[in-house]
Scaffold this motif. Structure first.
Motif, short mmCIF file in Angstrom:
data_model
loop_
_atom_site.label_atom_id
_atom_site.label_comp_id
_atom_site.label_asym_id
_atom_site.label_seq_id
_atom_site.Cartn_x
_atom_site.Cartn_y
_atom_site.Cartn_z
N ARG A 115 3.27 1.73 -1.82
CA ARG A 115 3.53 2.03 -3.23
C ARG A 115 2.38 2.83 -3.84
O ARG A 115 2.58 3.59 -4.77
CB ARG A 115 3.75 0.74 -4.00
N GLU A 116 1.19 2.63 -3.29
CA GLU A 116 -0.01 3.30 -3.80
C GLU A 116 -0.22 4.67 -3.14
O GLU A 116 -0.61 5.63 -3.79
CB GLU A 116 -1.23 2.41 -3.55
N MET A 136 0.82 -1.21 0.00
CA MET A 136 0.00 0.00 0.00
C MET A 136 0.86 1.26 0.00
O MET A 136 0.42 2.30 -0.50
CB MET A 136 -0.95 -0.01 1.19
#
Length: 141
Positions: free
Chosen positions: A72-73, A70
């Motif tokens: 990375r998001e 997450m």
């Protein structure tokens, strides 16, 4: 000619999925190792393979891997993974560290959201999504 292109495409897709599975497994193994170290530093007790095989231990390791994914998001400061590493020592039961539940961690994130109402929408969404993922992991048998 078309068959060669199709076979080439299928081979590329299969290779990509195998590589992705290897990367995910390596990430999970990294989190198993880091969680083991966290337990050893918090409780001053060794972590055995039997501990690592416990469902709760695997769930916490998966929670750490999900936090990394997450991150990375969503761009949070501190990151979800950093926050998990800060939170976990509070919830590790040194009498049975491999049986740490995710439920109090989910409650911690929800409490954090209740107190910090001024958070930007995107940040709130990240915390809610992660708390939901933790809850799903905790509910798995």
């Amino acid at each position: 000619m078309q068959r060669t292109a199709i076979y080439s495409l299928i081979a590329t897709l299969l290779y990509s999925s195998v590589t992705l599975a290897d990367d995910n497994n390596n990430d999970l193994q990294h989190h198993v190792f880091s969680y083991s170290q966290l337990i050893m530093s918090t409780c001053s007790s060794p972590v055995t393979q039997e501990d690592r095989d416990q469902d709760a231990f695997v769930k916490v390791s998966l929670a750490l891997a999900n936090a990394q994914e997450m991150d990375r998001e969503f761009q949070l400061t501190p990151s979800l993974l950093e926050q998990m590493h800060r939170l976990l020592p509070r919830y590790i039961d040194c009498d049975s560290p491999a049986k740490t539940s995710l439920e109090p961690i989910v409650d911690g994130f929800i409490s954090f959201l209740a107190v910090n109402r001024q958070l930007p929408t995107l940040e709130r969404r990240a915390y809610i999504k992660y708390a939901k993922k933790l809850s799903e992991l905790d509910g798995q048998e």
